[in-house]
Design an enzyme around this catalytic site. Sequence first.
Site, PDB file in Angstrom:
ATOM      1  N   HIS A   1       0.891 -44.739  45.970  1.00  0.00           N
ATOM      2  CA  HIS A   1       2.036 -45.341  46.163  1.00  0.00           C
ATOM      3  C   HIS A   1       1.913 -46.632  45.574  1.00  0.00           C
ATOM      4  CE1 HIS A   1       2.005 -47.346  50.246  1.00  0.00           C
ATOM      5  NE2 HIS A   1       1.516 -46.110  50.453  1.00  0.00           N
TER       6      HIS A   1
ATOM      7  N   ASP B   1       4.507 -49.211  46.403  1.00  0.00           N
ATOM      8  CA  ASP B   1       5.278 -49.936  47.208  1.00  0.00           C
ATOM      9  C   ASP B   1       4.318 -50.512  48.286  1.00  0.00           C
ATOM     10  OD1 ASP B   1       5.653 -47.327  48.050  1.00  0.00           O
ATOM     11  OD2 ASP B   1       7.276 -48.031  49.546  1.00  0.00           O
TER      12      ASP B   1
ATOM     13  N   ASP C   1      -3.328 -50.321  52.022  1.00  0.00           N
ATOM     14  CA  ASP C   1      -2.182 -49.467  51.874  1.00  0.00           C
ATOM     15  C   ASP C   1      -1.339 -49.536  50.711  1.00  0.00           C
ATOM     16  OD1 ASP C   1      -0.359 -47.396  52.802  1.00  0.00           O
ATOM     17  OD2 ASP C   1       0.331 -48.483  54.276  1.00  0.00           O
TER      18      ASP C   1
ATOM     19  N   GLU D   1       7.648 -44.916  48.915  1.00  0.00           N
ATOM     20  CA  GLU D   1       6.818 -44.172  50.314  1.00  0.00           C
ATOM     21  C   GLU D   1       7.109 -44.967  51.292  1.00  0.00           C
ATOM     22  OE1 GLU D   1       3.499 -43.095  52.767  1.00  0.00           O
ATOM     23  OE2 GLU D   1       4.155 -45.121  52.126  1.00  0.00           O
ATOM     24  N   GLU D   2       6.953 -46.121  51.534  1.00  0.00           N
ATOM     25  CA  GLU D   2       7.163 -46.993  52.905  1.00  0.00           C
ATOM     26  C   GLU D   2       8.529 -46.769  53.697  1.00  0.00           C
ATOM     27  OE1 GLU D   2       4.644 -47.873  54.206  1.00  0.00           O
ATOM     28  OE2 GLU D   2       3.335 -48.729  53.068  1.00  0.00           O
TER      29      GLU D   2
ATOM     30  N   GLU E   1      -4.214 -42.476  50.868  1.00  0.00           N
ATOM     31  CA  GLU E   1      -4.103 -42.956  51.925  1.00  0.00           C
ATOM     32  C   GLU E   1      -5.124 -43.352  52.591  1.00  0.00           C
ATOM     33  OE1 GLU E   1      -1.477 -44.559  52.766  1.00  0.00           O
ATOM     34  OE2 GLU E   1       0.297 -43.152  51.962  1.00  0.00           O
TER      35      GLU E   1
ATOM     36  N   HIS F   1       0.209 -52.583  57.081  1.00  0.00           N
ATOM     37  CA  HIS F   1       1.175 -53.111  57.599  1.00  0.00           C
ATOM     38  C   HIS F   1       0.819 -54.440  58.435  1.00  0.00           C
ATOM     39  CE1 HIS F   1       3.608 -49.290  57.253  1.00  0.00           C
ATOM     40  NE2 HIS F   1       3.110 -49.466  56.401  1.00  0.00           N
TER      41      HIS F   1
END
Length: 384
Positions: free
Chosen positions: A71, A73, A103, A135-136, A163, A357
């Site tokens: 992903h 984003d 990530d 995705e997030e 991931e 994150h």
Amino acid sequence: MHLTPREMLARLVAFPTVSRDSNLDCIHFIRDYLAAHGVESRLVPNAAGDKANLYATVGPAEAGGVVLSGHTDVVPVDGQTWTSDPFTLTERDGKLYGRGACDMKGFDALALAFVPDMLRAGLKRPVHLALSYDEEVGCQGAIAMVDEMAARTPTPSAVIVGEPSRMKLVNGHKGSVSYFTTVRGHTVHSSRIDTGVSATMVAARLVTWHDDVMEENRRNADPASPFEPPYTTLHCGYIRGGTAANVVADRCEFVSEVRAIPTEDPWAFKARFEAYVRDVIEPRMRRIAPDAGVDIVHRAAVHGLRPEPDGAAERLVRRLTGDNAVGVVSYGTEAGLFQRAGWSTAVCGPGDIAQAHQADEYIEISELEKGARFMRGLIADLAA
């Protein structure tokens, strides 16, 4: 344009593709990079036209290839304290810092940086690149892309979702569903609460229902389950409501999330919650105030990844990494969407999910090197 994985990662990190914003600058850069190498790509935009997925095939249009899925984003940096600019890749002590470095732009960078190697290798089976948006926020972007790929792409033998797993095999993860709940009460002075309906007190009862059901799941958990925790969890992430100590609140809202082990259906828990609201909570509220009630609105869902007995994706990852351990995780990915399309799917990517994150998010240079070895092995496998 020939970029090393690190150089490609620096380019990708420089695009602030926070989920609330557009990812098109990043997607257009990737499209142009692939085009410069003679690789055509297709965009799958969202309804507003400000975001897009991208997928492309490197090599022959044959069945039996491998999808590399990532992903584009990232999560916001708001409220976090960073040592360096989160959108400038910065090296310190063998680590590369930047939002999304782990990530999961690290995997994206590897897949893209090795496109020239794929082209030179004379692949007999293709690599399909699949890069998504949103995705997030519940894996929302990939849904349309997977559907289009299933209709247009020669059936692959395996999907690798990159991931961060420290390049270890993940062959199962929990599915989830989340939803917003708004309680509409009836406001009065707190001295006559008997004539009102407190939205905050009703909401507290509903939040406690989630905790009670999770405790029930914990008591009934299978001790042989490989998941941590080994049961379906229910969680309420925030709650907001009320105006003053002496005013019965007329409104309160909260958000819930169910993360289910693969043998259980997260939607079934949401249905239990809705039945509890309908059959137990609302009748009590409406005996006092007929206009009081509870509204439940879907937020997002992530399909779980089921371990596949002797699955092609698992065999491929084990062969390329040498990892023979059982690997399941409690977080969600887009892997379940590909598996739902009928494609054998596993998760394997560089970096540690613990960095996801976080402020000062990083990926170790050694992880990128492990990812590069994986890519070289995959290319050799598809060229054989």
